[in-house]
Design a protein around this motif. Structure first.
Motif, PDB file in Angstrom:
ATOM      1  N   UNK A   1       3.006  80.931  28.800  1.00  0.00           N
ATOM      2  CA  UNK A   1       4.118  81.167  27.911  1.00  0.00           C
ATOM      3  C   UNK A   1       3.596  81.289  26.484  1.00  0.00           C
ATOM      4  N   UNK A   2       4.173  82.201  25.735  1.00  0.00           N
ATOM      5  CA  UNK A   2       3.843  82.365  24.322  1.00  0.00           C
ATOM      6  C   UNK A   2       4.942  81.721  23.496  1.00  0.00           C
ATOM      7  N   UNK A   3       4.539  80.909  22.535  1.00  0.00           N
ATOM      8  CA  UNK A   3       5.493  80.232  21.660  1.00  0.00           C
ATOM      9  C   UNK A   3       5.068  80.482  20.221  1.00  0.00           C
ATOM     10  N   UNK A   4       6.039  80.943  19.433  1.00  0.00           N
ATOM     11  CA  UNK A   4       5.816  81.110  18.000  1.00  0.00           C
ATOM     12  C   UNK A   4       6.684  80.108  17.262  1.00  0.00           C
ATOM     13  N   UNK A   5       6.094  79.491  16.262  1.00  0.00           N
ATOM     14  CA  UNK A   5       6.850  78.653  15.341  1.00  0.00           C
ATOM     15  C   UNK A   5       6.868  79.429  14.024  1.00  0.00           C
ATOM     16  N   UNK A   6       8.016  79.949  13.666  1.00  0.00           N
ATOM     17  CA  UNK A   6       8.177  80.676  12.411  1.00  0.00           C
ATOM     18  C   UNK A   6       8.740  79.687  11.404  1.00  0.00           C
ATOM     19  N   UNK A   7       7.966  79.373  10.375  1.00  0.00           N
ATOM     20  CA  UNK A   7       8.339  78.292   9.465  1.00  0.00           C
ATOM     21  C   UNK A   7       8.327  78.752   8.017  1.00  0.00           C
ATOM     22  N   UNK A   8       9.349  78.361   7.300  1.00  0.00           N
ATOM     23  CA  UNK A   8       9.402  78.612   5.868  1.00  0.00           C
ATOM     24  C   UNK A   8       8.652  77.483   5.179  1.00  0.00           C
ATOM     25  N   UNK A   9       7.723  77.841   4.328  1.00  0.00           N
ATOM     26  CA  UNK A   9       6.953  76.860   3.569  1.00  0.00           C
ATOM     27  C   UNK A   9       5.612  76.567   4.207  1.00  0.00           C
ATOM     28  N   UNK A  10       4.679  76.246   3.357  1.00  0.00           N
ATOM     29  CA  UNK A  10       3.327  75.911   3.805  1.00  0.00           C
ATOM     30  C   UNK A  10       3.160  74.399   3.810  1.00  0.00           C
ATOM     31  N   UNK A  11       2.405  73.925   4.787  1.00  0.00           N
ATOM     32  CA  UNK A  11       2.067  72.503   4.812  1.00  0.00           C
ATOM     33  C   UNK A  11       0.989  72.265   3.765  1.00  0.00           C
ATOM     34  N   UNK A  12       1.252  71.341   2.860  1.00  0.00           N
ATOM     35  CA  UNK A  12       0.289  71.063   1.798  1.00  0.00           C
ATOM     36  C   UNK A  12      -0.434  69.736   2.021  1.00  0.00           C
ATOM     37  N   UNK A  13       0.321  68.743   2.474  1.00  0.00           N
ATOM     38  CA  UNK A  13      -0.258  67.421   2.642  1.00  0.00           C
ATOM     39  C   UNK A  13      -1.113  67.374   3.906  1.00  0.00           C
ATOM     40  N   UNK A  14      -2.282  66.755   3.780  1.00  0.00           N
ATOM     41  CA  UNK A  14      -3.241  66.695   4.884  1.00  0.00           C
ATOM     42  C   UNK A  14      -2.650  66.003   6.116  1.00  0.00           C
ATOM     43  N   UNK A  15      -1.823  64.982   5.918  1.00  0.00           N
ATOM     44  CA  UNK A  15      -1.285  64.252   7.073  1.00  0.00           C
ATOM     45  C   UNK A  15      -0.370  65.141   7.908  1.00  0.00           C
ATOM     46  N   UNK A  16       0.395  66.065   7.284  1.00  0.00           N
ATOM     47  CA  UNK A  16       1.221  66.996   8.069  1.00  0.00           C
ATOM     48  C   UNK A  16       0.341  67.997   8.799  1.00  0.00           C
ATOM     49  N   UNK A  17      -0.656  68.515   8.106  1.00  0.00           N
ATOM     50  CA  UNK A  17      -1.583  69.477   8.719  1.00  0.00           C
ATOM     51  C   UNK A  17      -2.285  68.830   9.909  1.00  0.00           C
ATOM     52  N   UNK A  18      -2.769  67.605   9.734  1.00  0.00           N
ATOM     53  CA  UNK A  18      -3.468  66.901  10.816  1.00  0.00           C
ATOM     54  C   UNK A  18      -2.548  66.666  12.009  1.00  0.00           C
TER      55      UNK A  18
END
Length: 159
Positions: A1-18
């Motif tokens: 299955x292919x899943x796309x998450x289309x999100x407004x805004x960039x993750x800036x904080x390292x804890x969210x990215x991690x």
């Protein structure tokens, strides 16, 4: 299955990215998951309703560029349908059983989603009647997608 998450805004904080990277790594055996970020519309310090609507519309146009007609479009909206983790897992399995091979989840920005996106939605879902930061919702969504695959495969994780 292919899943796309289309999100407004960039993750800036390292804890969210991690956190997102951890769930993306865990999802690799189950699905091809791709996160697409679009820039949040600029509204200034004290925007009018018209400026907010214009920013949402611009975000919506950018989001829709990544939406394919074969995608089953799911928007995250406060007024959407609520699911338990088990019911969400059943829904994901149902998509697969129906031959839906591509799902696109849309997470709006701080001002919400534009009508040009919500009107194309095949399903609006809500994680709560509460409002959460869109960065946090990305982690919640990835975790619930991962949990759904674990439930559907009968693997330990869900308690």
């Amino acid at each position: 299955m292919d899943i796309k998450i289309l999100a407004v805004g960039r993750l800036k904080e390292k804890f969210w990215v991690d956190a997102c990277n951890e769930y993306l790594k865990r999802l690799k055996p189950y699905a091809n998951v791709k996160v697409i970020e679009i820039k949040e519309g600029y509204t200034g310090n004290n925007p009018s309703d018209a400026e907010l609507k214009s920013a949402r519309l611009a975000e919506g146009e950018k989001l829709l560029k990544y939406f394919d007609k074969t995608d089953f479009l799911i928007t995250l909206e406060v007024e959407g349908k609520g699911f338990s983790s088990e019911a969400f897992a059943e829904k994901i399995q149902g998509f697969s059983d129906e031959g839906i091979g591509s799902i696109a989840f849309v997470i709006g920005g701080s001002t919400g989603l534009a009508e040009n996106v919500t009107e194309k939605s095949n399903l609006a879902i809500s994680f709560s009647k509460m409002t959460f930061p869109h960065h946090m919702m990305r982690v919640f969504l990835l975790e619930q997608i991962y949990r759904a695959f674990k439930i559907n495969r009968g693997e330990t994780y869900h308690k």
